[in-house]
Design an enzyme around this catalytic site. Structure first.
Site, PDB file in Angstrom:
ATOM      1  N   LYS A 292       0.831  -1.213   0.000  1.00 56.97           N
ATOM      2  CA  LYS A 292       0.000   0.000   0.000  1.00 56.97           C
ATOM      3  C   LYS A 292       0.865   1.262   0.000  1.00 56.97           C
ATOM      4  O   LYS A 292       0.654   2.181  -0.791  1.00 56.97           O
ATOM      5  CB  LYS A 292      -0.936   0.014   1.229  1.00 56.97           C
ATOM      6  CG  LYS A 292      -1.824  -1.215   1.343  1.00 56.97           C
ATOM      7  CD  LYS A 292      -2.742  -1.156   2.552  1.00 56.97           C
ATOM      8  CE  LYS A 292      -2.013  -1.113   3.885  1.00 56.97           C
ATOM      9  NZ  LYS A 292      -1.245  -2.349   4.190  1.00 56.97           N
TER      10      LYS A 292
ATOM     11  N   ARG B 210      -8.886   0.843  10.165  1.00 63.26           N
ATOM     12  CA  ARG B 210      -8.417  -0.519  10.414  1.00 63.26           C
ATOM     13  C   ARG B 210      -9.367  -1.299  11.314  1.00 63.26           C
ATOM     14  O   ARG B 210      -9.098  -2.466  11.604  1.00 63.26           O
ATOM     15  CB  ARG B 210      -7.062  -0.454  11.099  1.00 63.26           C
ATOM     16  CG  ARG B 210      -5.889  -0.789  10.154  1.00 63.26           C
ATOM     17  CD  ARG B 210      -4.681  -0.695  10.967  1.00 63.26           C
ATOM     18  NE  ARG B 210      -3.466  -1.292  10.678  1.00 63.26           N
ATOM     19  CZ  ARG B 210      -2.447  -0.715  10.046  1.00 63.26           C
ATOM     20  NH1 ARG B 210      -2.573   0.436   9.468  1.00 63.26           N
ATOM     21  NH2 ARG B 210      -1.297  -1.321  10.003  1.00 63.26           N
TER      22      ARG B 210
ATOM     23  N   ARG C  68      11.666  -6.060   4.359  1.00 68.92           N
ATOM     24  CA  ARG C  68      11.453  -4.608   4.188  1.00 68.92           C
ATOM     25  C   ARG C  68      12.528  -3.810   4.924  1.00 68.92           C
ATOM     26  O   ARG C  68      12.882  -4.114   6.062  1.00 68.92           O
ATOM     27  CB  ARG C  68      10.079  -4.212   4.718  1.00 68.92           C
ATOM     28  CG  ARG C  68       9.871  -2.686   4.678  1.00 68.92           C
ATOM     29  CD  ARG C  68       8.427  -2.279   4.742  1.00 68.92           C
ATOM     30  NE  ARG C  68       7.785  -2.623   5.994  1.00 68.92           N
ATOM     31  CZ  ARG C  68       6.481  -2.429   6.228  1.00 68.92           C
ATOM     32  NH1 ARG C  68       5.696  -1.928   5.283  1.00 68.92           N
ATOM     33  NH2 ARG C  68       5.955  -2.771   7.384  1.00 68.92           N
TER      34      ARG C  68
ATOM     35  N   ARG D   8      12.324  -1.870  10.566  1.00 72.06           N
ATOM     36  CA  ARG D   8      11.354  -1.449  11.584  1.00 72.06           C
ATOM     37  C   ARG D   8      11.286  -2.468  12.711  1.00 72.06           C
ATOM     38  O   ARG D   8      11.372  -3.663  12.469  1.00 72.06           O
ATOM     39  CB  ARG D   8       9.967  -1.312  10.935  1.00 72.06           C
ATOM     40  CG  ARG D   8       9.740   0.008  10.254  1.00 72.06           C
ATOM     41  CD  ARG D   8       8.500   0.018   9.395  1.00 72.06           C
ATOM     42  NE  ARG D   8       7.287  -0.467  10.047  1.00 72.06           N
ATOM     43  CZ  ARG D   8       6.063  -0.355   9.512  1.00 72.06           C
ATOM     44  NH1 ARG D   8       5.907   0.231   8.333  1.00 72.06           N
ATOM     45  NH2 ARG D   8       5.010  -0.829  10.140  1.00 72.06           N
TER      46      ARG D   8
ATOM     47  N   ARG E  76       0.834  -9.152  13.813  1.00 70.76           N
ATOM     48  CA  ARG E  76       0.151  -8.136  12.994  1.00 70.76           C
ATOM     49  C   ARG E  76      -0.785  -8.790  11.986  1.00 70.76           C
ATOM     50  O   ARG E  76      -1.852  -8.245  11.688  1.00 70.76           O
ATOM     51  CB  ARG E  76       1.188  -7.250  12.298  1.00 70.76           C
ATOM     52  CG  ARG E  76       1.890  -6.322  13.288  1.00 70.76           C
ATOM     53  CD  ARG E  76       3.193  -5.795  12.740  1.00 70.76           C
ATOM     54  NE  ARG E  76       2.997  -4.876  11.633  1.00 70.76           N
ATOM     55  CZ  ARG E  76       3.898  -4.683  10.674  1.00 70.76           C
ATOM     56  NH1 ARG E  76       5.032  -5.351  10.676  1.00 70.76           N
ATOM     57  NH2 ARG E  76       3.654  -3.818   9.734  1.00 70.76           N
TER      58      ARG E  76
HETATM   59  P1  ADP Z   1       2.371  -1.754   3.255  1.00 71.31           P
HETATM   60  O1  ADP Z   1       2.423  -0.247   3.142  1.00 71.31           O
HETATM   61  O2  ADP Z   1       1.118  -2.333   2.654  1.00 71.31           O
HETATM   62  O3  ADP Z   1       2.620  -2.248   4.644  1.00 71.31           O
HETATM   63  P2  ADP Z   1       4.889  -1.656   1.759  1.00 71.31           P
HETATM   64  O4  ADP Z   1       4.534  -0.767   0.596  1.00 71.31           O
HETATM   65  O5  ADP Z   1       5.717  -1.069   2.838  1.00 71.31           O
HETATM   66  O6  ADP Z   1       3.550  -2.338   2.356  1.00 71.31           O
HETATM   67  O7  ADP Z   1       5.620  -2.951   1.141  1.00 71.31           O
HETATM   68  C1  ADP Z   1       6.092  -4.001   1.989  1.00 71.31           C
HETATM   69  C2  ADP Z   1       7.408  -4.560   1.421  1.00 71.31           C
HETATM   70  O8  ADP Z   1       7.146  -5.243   0.190  1.00 71.31           O
HETATM   71  C3  ADP Z   1       8.450  -3.500   1.105  1.00 71.31           C
HETATM   72  O9  ADP Z   1       9.720  -4.031   1.424  1.00 71.31           O
HETATM   73  C4  ADP Z   1       8.305  -3.261  -0.398  1.00 71.31           C
HETATM   74  O10 ADP Z   1       9.521  -2.864  -0.986  1.00 71.31           O
HETATM   75  C5  ADP Z   1       7.874  -4.643  -0.894  1.00 71.31           C
HETATM   76  N1  ADP Z   1       6.928  -4.578  -2.009  1.00 71.31           N
HETATM   77  C6  ADP Z   1       5.949  -3.652  -2.238  1.00 71.31           C
HETATM   78  N2  ADP Z   1       5.262  -3.960  -3.362  1.00 71.31           N
HETATM   79  C7  ADP Z   1       5.812  -5.105  -3.857  1.00 71.31           C
HETATM   80  C8  ADP Z   1       5.528  -5.942  -5.002  1.00 71.31           C
HETATM   81  N3  ADP Z   1       4.530  -5.636  -5.847  1.00 71.31           N
HETATM   82  N4  ADP Z   1       6.289  -7.047  -5.176  1.00 71.31           N
HETATM   83  C9  ADP Z   1       7.289  -7.341  -4.311  1.00 71.31           C
HETATM   84  N5  ADP Z   1       7.610  -6.616  -3.220  1.00 71.31           N
HETATM   85  C10 ADP Z   1       6.865  -5.509  -2.990  1.00 71.31           C
HETATM   86  P1  AMP Z   2       1.583   0.445   9.396  1.00 69.98           P
HETATM   87  O1  AMP Z   2       2.729   1.367   9.115  1.00 69.98           O
HETATM   88  O2  AMP Z   2       0.338   0.825   8.652  1.00 69.98           O
HETATM   89  O3  AMP Z   2       1.947  -1.009   9.220  1.00 69.98           O
HETATM   90  O4  AMP Z   2       1.233   0.656  10.942  1.00 69.98           O
HETATM   91  C1  AMP Z   2       2.168   0.378  11.946  1.00 69.98           C
HETATM   92  C2  AMP Z   2       1.471   0.282  13.309  1.00 69.98           C
HETATM   93  O5  AMP Z   2       0.864   1.546  13.642  1.00 69.98           O
HETATM   94  C3  AMP Z   2       0.327  -0.729  13.405  1.00 69.98           C
HETATM   95  O6  AMP Z   2       0.786  -2.051  13.653  1.00 69.98           O
HETATM   96  C4  AMP Z   2      -0.474  -0.159  14.582  1.00 69.98           C
HETATM   97  O7  AMP Z   2       0.136  -0.420  15.822  1.00 69.98           O
HETATM   98  C5  AMP Z   2      -0.373   1.346  14.327  1.00 69.98           C
HETATM   99  N1  AMP Z   2      -1.474   1.845  13.461  1.00 69.98           N
HETATM  100  C6  AMP Z   2      -1.352   2.376  12.211  1.00 69.98           C
HETATM  101  N2  AMP Z   2      -2.546   2.709  11.717  1.00 69.98           N
HETATM  102  C7  AMP Z   2      -3.467   2.378  12.649  1.00 69.98           C
HETATM  103  C8  AMP Z   2      -4.887   2.447  12.726  1.00 69.98           C
HETATM  104  N3  AMP Z   2      -5.627   2.954  11.716  1.00 69.98           N
HETATM  105  N4  AMP Z   2      -5.484   1.985  13.859  1.00 69.98           N
HETATM  106  C9  AMP Z   2      -4.762   1.500  14.874  1.00 69.98           C
HETATM  107  N5  AMP Z   2      -3.442   1.387  14.875  1.00 69.98           N
HETATM  108  C10 AMP Z   2      -2.777   1.819  13.770  1.00 69.98           C
END
Ligand code: ADP
Ligand code: AMP
Length: 207
Positions: free
Chosen positions: A15, A89, A128, A154, A165
């Protein structure tokens, strides 16, 4: 009216990666609750102190805190096209958003579900890495950082927290799929494809 899209899907679905591209190429503003909370933790603000333990253990931060943040941000973004990334969420967050949107002269243009299986999520999250200076997201195998860019992992991308998660996603967030399906807002995107293919599918939805 300015556009409002929700990006829904498990952590690691891509995302944020896609939202960053829509920001760069299409002028959207990305509203990521995760980014806002991480910034607060880094700066040790009151919000950050409250949120840190929930985040490090993979739990959701309480709805009241999150809803307050979004309300404030939406008031400052009038007229801008936005992507809500990682919010809502929970069902109560979605209901609060329904009330809030007309108050800031918005309506929902679509909810885009990034569909990816759990085993792919685990591969993506465990690899990641993030550039703490720019916030740009990389992956050690799928999208390695350029030479010279220092990246970090992270806290919540460690194996045990990833599983927690995913559990939280299935129990608390996945019910939103039906919630938005019933409202007729849901669009499903197959997100287990290369980033460019996912982007092409997205652009077809966000016209
Ligand atoms: P989210 O925001 O949904 O938590 P991220 O955009 O941070 O996900 O992506 C999670 C991990 O997967 C990152 O390390 C990113 O570089 C990788 N990633 C994102 N899109 C793709 C894809 N289409 N194919 C492979 N790896 C991806
Ligand atoms: P994310 O970067 O979206 O993976 O979020 C990281 C962490 O932030 C999550 O695991 C939650 O602990 C917190 N968080 C982010 N967005 C929300 C939300 N909409 N509601 C509750 N917790 C959130």
């Amino acid at each position: 009216m300015a556009k409002t899209y929700i990006f829904l899907g498990p952590p690691g679905a891509g995302k944020g990666t896609q939202a960053q591209r829509l920001v760069e190429e299409k002028g959207f503003v990305q509203l990521s609750t995760g980014d806002i909370l991480r910034e607060a933790v880094k700066n040790q603000t009151e919000l950050g102190k409250k949120a840190k333990e929930y985040m490090d253990s993979g739990k959701l931060v309480p709805d009241s805190i999150i809803i307050g943040i979004i309300k404030e941000k939406l008031q400052g973004l009038q007229g801008k096209d936005i992507i809500l990334d990682g919010f809502p969420r929970t069902i109560p967050q979605a209901e609060a958003l329904d009330t809030m949107l007309p108050e800031v002269e918005r309506k929902l243009d679509g909810v885009i579900l990034f569909q990816v299986e759990d085993n792919e999520v685990i591969k993506r999250l465990s690899g990641r890495r993030v550039d703490p200076k720019t916030g740009k997201v990389y992956h050690i195998v799928f999208n390695p950082p350029p030479e010279g860019v220092e990246v970090i992992q992270r806290e919540d991308d460690k194996e045990e927290v990833i599983r927690k998660r995913l559990d939280v996603y299935h129990s608390q967030t996945a019910p939103l799929i039906d919630y938005y399906k019933q409202k007729g807002n849901l669009v499903i995107i197959q997100a287990d494809r290369p980033p460019q293919e996912v982007y092409n599918a997205l652009i077809n939805v966000i016209k």
